[in-house]
Design a protein around this motif. Structure first.
Motif, short mmCIF file in Angstrom:
data_model
loop_
_atom_site.label_atom_id
_atom_site.label_comp_id
_atom_site.label_asym_id
_atom_site.label_seq_id
_atom_site.Cartn_x
_atom_site.Cartn_y
_atom_site.Cartn_z
N HIS A 1 8.64 25.06 18.60
CA HIS A 1 9.47 25.23 17.35
C HIS A 1 9.12 26.20 16.29
CE1 HIS A 1 11.96 21.43 19.05
NE2 HIS A 1 10.44 20.70 19.30
N GLU A 2 8.59 26.77 16.31
CA GLU A 2 8.30 28.05 15.21
C GLU A 2 9.37 29.48 15.71
OE1 GLU A 2 4.53 29.60 14.58
OE2 GLU A 2 3.57 27.76 14.98
N LYS A 3 10.02 30.01 14.85
CA LYS A 3 10.49 31.39 14.62
C LYS A 3 9.70 32.17 15.89
CE LYS A 3 14.30 30.79 12.37
NZ LYS A 3 15.35 31.75 10.95
N VAL A 4 10.39 32.78 16.91
CA VAL A 4 9.08 34.24 17.47
C VAL A 4 8.98 35.46 16.32
CG1 VAL A 4 9.92 36.21 19.08
CG2 VAL A 4 10.65 33.75 19.38
N ARG A 5 9.68 35.37 15.05
CA ARG A 5 9.10 35.96 14.41
C ARG A 5 7.20 36.19 13.73
NH1 ARG A 5 11.89 40.08 12.16
NH2 ARG A 5 13.48 39.56 12.16
N ALA A 6 7.31 34.22 13.71
CA ALA A 6 6.26 33.91 13.10
C ALA A 6 4.82 34.53 14.33
CB ALA A 6 6.03 32.82 12.74
N LEU A 7 5.61 34.97 15.24
CA LEU A 7 4.10 34.25 16.73
C LEU A 7 2.67 36.33 16.17
CD1 LEU A 7 6.11 33.08 19.73
CD2 LEU A 7 4.93 31.56 17.75
N ASN A 8 2.40 35.96 16.73
CA ASN A 8 1.23 36.90 16.70
C ASN A 8 1.87 38.33 17.82
OD1 ASN A 8 0.04 36.19 18.93
ND2 ASN A 8 -1.84 35.91 17.39
N GLY A 9 1.46 39.11 18.36
CA GLY A 9 2.04 39.92 19.96
C GLY A 9 1.57 39.46 20.98
N GLY A 10 -0.12 38.48 20.88
CA GLY A 10 -0.24 38.60 22.02
C GLY A 10 0.60 37.12 22.10
N HIS A 11 1.10 35.90 21.18
CA HIS A 11 1.43 35.35 21.50
C HIS A 11 3.48 35.20 22.26
CE1 HIS A 11 -1.61 32.75 19.11
NE2 HIS A 11 -1.31 32.07 20.52
N ARG A 12 3.19 36.42 21.63
CA ARG A 12 5.17 36.88 22.70
C ARG A 12 4.68 36.61 23.83
NH1 ARG A 12 6.98 40.63 17.18
NH2 ARG A 12 6.61 39.46 15.97
N ARG A 13 4.04 37.50 24.46
CA ARG A 13 3.71 37.95 25.35
C ARG A 13 2.88 36.77 25.97
NH1 ARG A 13 4.81 43.22 27.84
NH2 ARG A 13 6.87 42.12 27.21
N ARG A 14 3.12 36.57 25.69
CA ARG A 14 2.51 34.41 26.44
C ARG A 14 3.93 33.89 27.29
NH1 ARG A 14 -2.80 32.06 23.78
NH2 ARG A 14 -1.86 30.41 23.93
N MET A 15 4.28 33.97 25.62
CA MET A 15 5.91 33.49 25.38
C MET A 15 6.54 33.78 26.69
SD MET A 15 8.40 33.11 22.57
CE MET A 15 10.04 33.24 23.88
N GLU A 16 6.36 35.73 26.87
CA GLU A 16 7.57 36.31 27.73
C GLU A 16 7.19 35.97 28.86
OE1 GLU A 16 9.69 40.06 26.32
OE2 GLU A 16 7.44 40.37 25.75
N ILE A 17 5.83 35.45 29.33
CA ILE A 17 5.24 34.97 30.68
C ILE A 17 5.45 33.45 30.97
CG2 ILE A 17 3.19 34.52 32.21
CD1 ILE A 17 1.75 36.41 30.68
N ALA A 18 5.77 32.96 29.77
CA ALA A 18 6.58 31.63 30.02
C ALA A 18 7.66 31.92 30.29
CB ALA A 18 5.90 30.66 29.03
N ARG A 19 8.44 32.52 30.03
CA ARG A 19 9.81 32.48 29.96
C ARG A 19 10.30 33.28 32.17
NH1 ARG A 19 12.89 37.04 26.68
NH2 ARG A 19 11.80 38.65 28.10
N ALA A 20 9.69 34.28 32.19
CA ALA A 20 10.13 34.48 33.44
C ALA A 20 9.40 33.54 34.12
CB ALA A 20 8.26 35.86 33.56
N LEU A 21 8.82 32.50 34.47
CA LEU A 21 8.13 31.20 34.95
C LEU A 21 8.90 29.92 34.69
CD1 LEU A 21 4.75 31.59 34.43
CD2 LEU A 21 5.97 32.36 36.18
N ILE A 22 10.08 29.96 34.13
CA ILE A 22 10.80 29.14 33.85
C ILE A 22 11.38 28.70 35.55
CG2 ILE A 22 13.07 28.55 32.88
CD1 ILE A 22 12.35 28.93 29.97
N HIS A 23 12.53 29.57 35.66
CA HIS A 23 12.76 29.28 36.75
C HIS A 23 12.19 29.10 38.05
CE1 HIS A 23 12.80 33.62 36.44
NE2 HIS A 23 13.02 33.82 37.96
N GLU A 24 10.91 28.71 38.18
CA GLU A 24 10.29 28.73 39.33
C GLU A 24 10.15 30.03 40.40
OE1 GLU A 24 10.70 24.74 40.44
OE2 GLU A 24 9.03 24.18 39.69
#
Lengths: 263, 240
Positions: B130-153
């Motif tokens: 529930h945090e805004k992306v702006r509050a995340l550091n670079g590493g977390h943003r990247r991890r989140m993008e990896i998570a996003r890429a996996l959503i649709h399996e």
């Protein structure tokens, strides 16, 4: 089918929340036509006499005359604004993300177009409500009747924006759009003066105005505001929409167009 | 065994400037393949083609048996992408960003929520939802993008220089994480980079230089007793 609708809802939601968060943009969109209505039209009222012409059945003041043109102007700016945001999206990469969706690309582009049209209609009604407060109001039926006209002009101008965004390389080139698209389209149309008034000045100007699809969008809105239907304007608007959309789909086609030139 | 990702004879040029020349390779499931090349080798062009940003002059790509040119929708549905440039909406929360992406793949409601929970858990970021992306550091943003890429399996995960701009520790963590994903989830990973330290000895390695595949094999095999760094510089004429 369901996936396409989910996608549409998400894109509309995203564009709407972006719009809401940009209060300055909303304010500018509303203040701009109001300045024209209150300042410009008031000054012109004395200078310009308008005879009775369809759809008007009586003498009207200049303020009343330019309201449909200003509705068109809101949609014109809105269409260009969404084109700007598409160019921005492309530079920032979120356009690439959109393009990796398995949903057909033409539908994704249509979703973007639909979202920007919805936002522009919301702006038009806000403007009309404020205009009504200043005493420039229309019949309730007229307010309802312009909705389909606004949808069509919004789609047409949004498609023009889409087309421009597929041909503009960089954000910096956008200033050119203001000079070469928005201003000529607005001034060389029936938004500010009726065609016969233009003809008095120059037949060439008149012909350009009559050719300008924006004029037809404005006339479609103007007639609808009085519960009348302008078939010629409708045909022109639909035709222009089809051409703009077709060309922009080509522009975003992975086999040609800008995306190919820009890795 | 049929290949998960098969790239055949891709040739592409920008005007007269050739970018890729007859590039071909195929990857099996669960394999981590590093695409190593100096800047300007054609990695980004290849990624643009793999994600169907544009179609190549010649050649085709197939993903899980689906041709990208004949059945783009089906092929794209099997691809997850992490672009070099971050593509997150900074003013939205992590969850809203992921919801938007899920919708682009036709997922909504509880199905999307469930998938979002799963992928965030996999990158240990569920509590940041529930945090805004702006509050995340670079590493977390990247991890989140990896998570996003996996959503649709997807079956194939493409990452275009995903560690650019990250510090050494974060770089190592993300590289390790994606290696684990390939091994544990049977995911086929294509990882473009110009940094040799991101490649492990037992990884599949493809060296791309000036639009041509210079070498294709195991990283250890290609290094052939040298350090991969010196071997790579030798092959590419030290042009990095």
């Amino acid at each position: 089918m369901k996936a396409a609708l989910i996608c549409l809802a998400a894109i509309v939601h995203r564009e709407a929340s972006r719009f809401v968060s940009q209060r300055g943009r909303f304010l500018a969109a509303i203040v701009r036509p109001l300045v024209w209505l209150i300042v410009f039209a008031a000054g012109f009222r004395a200078a310009l006499g308008l005879s009775i012409q369809p759809p008007y059945q009586t003498y009207i003041t200049y303020e009343v005359y330019i309201v449909p043109g200003l509705c068109g102007m809101i949609q014109l700016f809105s269409g260009m604004q969404s084109s700007l945001s598409l160019v921005y999206d492309r530079e920032m990469g979120s356009m690439r993300l959109l393009m990796t969706s398995p949903i057909p690309r033409w539908w994704l582009l249509f979703c973007k177009l639909f979202a920007s049209t919805t936002i522009s209609i919301f702006q038009v009604y806000t403007f009309l409500a404020i205009a009504a407060l200043t005493g420039i109001d229309f019949s309730f039926a007229g307010y309802v009747a312009i909705l389909p006209a606004l949808i069509l002009t919004g789609l047409m101008l949004g498609a023009l924006g889409l087309l421009l965004s597929s041909t503009i390389n960089q954000l910096e080139n956008f200033a050119g759009v203001m000079n070469f698209v928005i201003f000529p389209m607005f001034f060389l149309s029936t938004a500010l003066y009726p065609l016969w008034k233009m003809a008095e000045a120059s037949p060439l100007l008149r012909d350009i105005c009559a050719f300008n699809p924006f004029s037809h969008g404005v006339e479609l809105i103007r007639f609808a505001l009085y519960g009348q239907f302008n078939g010629m304007a409708l045909v022109w608007v639909l035709l222009a929409f089809g051409v703009f959309l077709g060309l922009s789909i080509l522009g975003y086609d992975p086999a040609r167009g800008i995306v190919r030139r820009k890795a | 065994m049929t290949a998960r990702l098969s790239v055949q004879g891709i040739t592409h040029s920008y005007g007269k400037k050739p970018a890729l020349n007859n590039v071909g390779f195929s990857l099996e499931k669960g394999s981590f393949c590093a695409l190593l090349g100096p800047n300007g080798a054609g990695k980004s062009t290849l990624f643009s083609i793999l994600t169907r940003l544009f179609v190549p002059d010649a050649g085709d790509v197939s993903v899980a048996g689906q041709s990208l040119s004949r059945a783009p929708g089906k092929a794209l549905a099997q691809i997850g992408v992490v672009f070099q440039q971050p593509t997150l909406d900074l003013d939205l929360t992590v969850r809203r960003n992921l919801k938007y992406f899920a919708a682009l793949h036709g997922m909504s409601g509880t199905v999307a929520d469930k998938r979002i929970n799963t992928v965030l858990e996999r990158v240990n970021m569920r509590e940041r939802m529930h945090e805004k992306v702006r509050a995340l550091n670079g590493g977390h943003r990247r991890r989140m993008e990896i998570a996003r890429a996996l959503i649709h399996e997807p079956q194939v995960l493409l990452l275009d220089e995903p560690t650019v701009g990250l510090d050494a520790a974060t770089r190592q963590a993300i590289t390790g994480h994606v290696h684990d994903l390939a091994a544990e989830q049977d995911l086929t990973v294509l990882w473009a980079t110009h940094l040799v330290d991101e490649v492990r000895d037992n990884d599949r390695l493809i060296v791309l230089h000036k639009g041509i595949v210079l070498a294709d094999g195991s990283a250890a095999g290609i290094a052939d007793g040298m350090t991969l760094q010196s071997r790579f510089l030798e092959m590419t004429g030290g042009s990095e």
